[in-house]
Design a protein around this motif. Structure first.
Motif, PDB file in Angstrom:
ATOM      1  N   VAL A 471       0.498  -1.492   0.168  1.00 35.24           N
ATOM      2  CA  VAL A 471       0.408  -0.164  -0.257  1.00 35.24           C
ATOM      3  C   VAL A 471       0.748   1.683  -0.239  1.00 35.24           C
ATOM      4  O   VAL A 471       0.378   2.499  -0.896  1.00 35.24           O
ATOM      5  N   LEU A 472       1.826   0.834   0.575  1.00 36.35           N
ATOM      6  CA  LEU A 472       2.531   2.399   0.982  1.00 36.35           C
ATOM      7  C   LEU A 472       3.389   2.649  -0.566  1.00 36.35           C
ATOM      8  O   LEU A 472       3.794   3.664  -0.592  1.00 36.35           O
ATOM      9  N   GLY A 474       3.008   1.587  -3.495  1.00 34.95           N
ATOM     10  CA  GLY A 474       1.744   2.095  -4.974  1.00 34.95           C
ATOM     11  C   GLY A 474       1.235  -0.119  -4.949  1.00 34.95           C
ATOM     12  O   GLY A 474       1.726  -0.566  -5.376  1.00 34.95           O
ATOM     13  N   VAL A 513       0.231   5.669   7.683  1.00 35.94           N
ATOM     14  CA  VAL A 513      -1.251   6.236   8.451  1.00 35.94           C
ATOM     15  C   VAL A 513      -1.522   7.904   8.058  1.00 35.94           C
ATOM     16  O   VAL A 513      -1.996   8.363   6.704  1.00 35.94           O
ATOM     17  N   ILE A 516      -0.520   8.034   3.570  1.00 38.84           N
ATOM     18  CA  ILE A 516      -2.022   7.443   2.622  1.00 38.84           C
ATOM     19  C   ILE A 516      -2.622   8.002   3.141  1.00 38.84           C
ATOM     20  O   ILE A 516      -2.935   8.643   1.533  1.00 38.84           O
ATOM     21  N   GLN A 517      -2.857   9.404   4.238  1.00 35.60           N
ATOM     22  CA  GLN A 517      -4.145  10.285   4.908  1.00 35.60           C
ATOM     23  C   GLN A 517      -3.478  11.738   2.761  1.00 35.60           C
ATOM     24  O   GLN A 517      -4.447  12.018   2.581  1.00 35.60           O
ATOM     25  N   LYS A 518      -2.281  12.144   2.987  1.00 34.04           N
ATOM     26  CA  LYS A 518      -1.268  12.806   2.453  1.00 34.04           C
ATOM     27  C   LYS A 518      -1.634  12.038   0.396  1.00 34.04           C
ATOM     28  O   LYS A 518      -1.554  12.800  -0.355  1.00 34.04           O
ATOM     29  N   ARG A 519      -1.125  10.951   0.490  1.00 36.86           N
ATOM     30  CA  ARG A 519      -0.757  10.623  -0.655  1.00 36.86           C
ATOM     31  C   ARG A 519      -1.629   9.334  -0.931  1.00 36.86           C
ATOM     32  O   ARG A 519      -0.882   7.761  -0.468  1.00 36.86           O
ATOM     33  N   PRO A 520      -2.854   8.957  -0.790  1.00 30.43           N
ATOM     34  CA  PRO A 520      -3.452   7.590  -1.569  1.00 30.43           C
ATOM     35  C   PRO A 520      -3.124   6.457  -1.862  1.00 30.43           C
ATOM     36  O   PRO A 520      -3.358   5.260  -1.892  1.00 30.43           O
ATOM     37  N   GLN A 521      -2.270   7.506  -3.002  1.00 28.90           N
ATOM     38  CA  GLN A 521      -2.177   6.533  -4.288  1.00 28.90           C
ATOM     39  C   GLN A 521      -0.613   5.160  -3.973  1.00 28.90           C
ATOM     40  O   GLN A 521      -0.257   4.597  -4.624  1.00 28.90           O
ATOM     41  N   GLY A 522      -0.589   5.977  -2.532  1.00 23.72           N
ATOM     42  CA  GLY A 522       0.904   5.472  -2.409  1.00 23.72           C
ATOM     43  C   GLY A 522       2.917   5.972  -2.812  1.00 23.72           C
ATOM     44  O   GLY A 522       2.092   7.417  -3.331  1.00 23.72           O
ATOM     45  N   ALA A 525       2.356   6.114  -8.705  1.00 26.82           N
ATOM     46  CA  ALA A 525       0.784   6.071  -8.566  1.00 26.82           C
ATOM     47  C   ALA A 525       0.638   4.887 -10.067  1.00 26.82           C
ATOM     48  O   ALA A 525       1.394   4.232 -10.349  1.00 26.82           O
TER      49      ALA A 525
END
Length: 533
Positions: A471-472, A474, A513, A516-522, A525
């Motif tokens: 997830v981190l 991408g 956490v 991911i809040q700042k960059r949801p696509q990891g 992207a």
């Protein structure tokens, strides 16, 4: 006692110069004095004097061992080596009658240390370098001014640089108890050149006992220099540990990056696929141990790598064709289904191999380590896993970028519907890709078996971290997986040295956490039409 030992050291120095002029065997008077002199210091003087005489090595070594084993008795001014009811003359080696009034020789802890040091001093004349190194380490571990003549004698004939360094450390450490202030300062300066944890401990102990201001200053300066040097070793060790952990996370997450990125399947059984690879390695080891000569045992790991890959890949293919292909587009159902499958796989392994961990041995070529600094040794098994992880990464990157299967995987990942329209068999691609990801998980299990025990719960220790890495980094991005795995590994180890393991884990989770809040696509992207919808 200190004055007596200094006097003994001076006397032994004279004996050392005299010993070069004559060579004679162990005498009955020496043997008796070593066992039953009037006091401990006299016995120490007799032992060290005997060690200095070049003709004594053979008989003296056996006699010292008998003293260490409490197998010596004395009577009528003579010493006897006793073995059961039989007695032997330590000088001639012949059997003799033991007098009825013979008394046992009692050794206190100090005398036992002297006897061990004397045995080590004799071992310094061995033709085997490893034996001399071991002996020098024993002498350096317990410095004593009374042993200075023994050390000087050994230094005069020693050729090996490592043994010389150990003996020089022992000589300088022995001089720390000298009555001469200038000599103690010189000893501190010499020890300051050997920036090892052992030297640091020795100087700290001396600082607690030292009363002279000049020597205290020299000790503090030396300790500051040693601490600065050792700090760099600790920092490099933490970075290496982080890279090692990152390589393990990379292997564990690499297969998950393929399956999760391609099909969007939340595979909670991925940890059990890692476990299957580890048990496959264990089975190959067992076959080598049972059916093949011991001389070829070190090659079992070469065969275990493809076996672990195929075992996990086969299980993954069956899992995809039997369960997951019916649940595409329903992530919650795949999560629940694969979680149930993980429990089934764990129980199956418990039924076949038992609930206890099984041990997988390192081949001889993976034992030991590479010593870079006195407090920094890189284990060969960790180095091998780092190299192996990047070799697997290179093979996967080549397969994805240069092969027909890789082209199909990239096409299905970016736009499944369009790939199907141009003739790509997406169902077969899904099976191949899932089997590939599962096989890589098996390789991770093979690697993990070399750094720990193998058990039914092995995969559970890495499943959460694997998802965090994917997830981190991408979803579906190999480059992101590499950055995330190595970054989390190094960050975790650096934080562990500062906050402890538990707080470090919490801090890393909070970081992920927030990220991911700042960059949801990891970190990287996903690119393509499916990423835009």
């Amino acid at each position: 006692m200190t004055i007596l030992r200094a006097a003994l050291a001076s006397a032994l120095g004279l004996l050392l110069s005299l010993s070069s002029l004559s060579s004679h065997a162990l005498t009955p008077e020496q043997a008796f004095a070593m066992a039953a002199a009037e006091d401990s210091d006299a016995r120490v003087a007799a032992i060290n004097s005997a060690v200095l005489e070049p003709g004594n090595d053979g008989k003296l070594s056996a006699y010292l061992q008998a003293l260490a084993d409490d197998a010596v008795r004395t009577a009528e001014g003579k010493a006897y080596i006793v073995n059961g009811d039989a007695a032997t003359d330590p000088v001639t080696g012949q059997a003799v009658k033991l007098p009825a009034e013979a008394e046992d020789v009692v050794n206190n802890n100090y005398l036992r240390g002297v006897i061990e040091a004397a045995q080590a001093a004799l071992a310094l004349s061995s033709s085997d370098v490893s034996t001399r190194r071991s002996a020098a380490e024993r002498i350096a571990a317990e410095p004593d001014a009374a042993r200075l003549p023994v050390i000087e004698k050994a230094l005069g004939r020693e050729q090996d640089e490592q043994v010389k360094a150990l003996l020089n450390r022992a000589r300088a450490a022995s001089l720390l108890s000298s009555e001469d202030t200038a000599q103690r300062v010189r000893a501190v300066e010499q020890l300051a050149q050997q920036k090892t944890p052992e030297t640091q401990l020795l100087l700290n102990q001396r600082l607690a006992e030292e009363s002279d201001p000049a020597v205290q200053k020299a000790l503090r300066d030396a300790l500051a220099s040693i601490v600065e040097s050792l700090t760099w070793g600790e920092r490099l060790g933490e970075i290496f540990s982080g890279i090692s952990l990152g390589s393990v996370l990379l292997l564990a997450a690499l297969g998950l990056a393929i399956t999760y990125g391609l099909m969007g399947v939340i595979n909670m059984a991925h940890g059990e696929l890692i476990m299957i690879g580890a048990y496959a390695t264990y089975m190959v080891q067992a076959l080598f141990q049972r059916y093949l000569p011991e001389s070829v045992f070190g090659w079992y790991l070469v065969l275990a790598v493809p076996v672990a890959f195929m075992a996990s890949a086969l299980v993954g293919a069956v899992l995809e064709r039997g369960v997951i292909r019916f649940l595409y587009g329903r992530p919650l159902e795949t999560l629940l289904a694969t979680f149930g499958i993980s429990l089934v796989l764990q129980q199956t392994v418990r039924s076949l191999f038992g609930a206890q961990n099984v041990g997988v041995e390192n081949p001889s070529w993976m034992s030991g380590g590479l010593e870079l600094l006195p407090n920094l040794t890189l284990p060969w098994n960790r180095i091998a896993i780092i190299v192996f992880a990047f070799a697997v990464l290179g093979a996967v990157a080549f397969m994805i970028a240069r092969t027909r299967l890789g082209l199909f995987v990239r096409g299905v990942t970016q736009n499944r519907a369009m790939a199907s329209c141009v003739g790509v068999n997406t169902a077969r691609t899904d099976t191949y890709a899932f089997a590939l990801g599962s096989g890589i998980a098996g390789l991770a299990g093979c690697a993990l078996s070399q750094i720990g025990n193998v058990g039914p719960d092995l995969g559970q220790n890495y499943i959460v971290d694997s998802f965090l890495v994917v997830v981190l980094g991408g979803v579906g991005q190999l480059a992101g997986t590499v950055y995330a795995a190595l970054g989390l590994g190094v960050l975790s180890k650096l934080l562990e040295g500062w906050t402890g393991a538990v707080l470090a884990k919490i801090a890393v989770l909070l970081f992920i956490v927030i990220f991911i809040q700042k960059r949801p696509q990891g970190i990287f992207a996903l690119k393509g039409r499916s990423a835009e919808t």
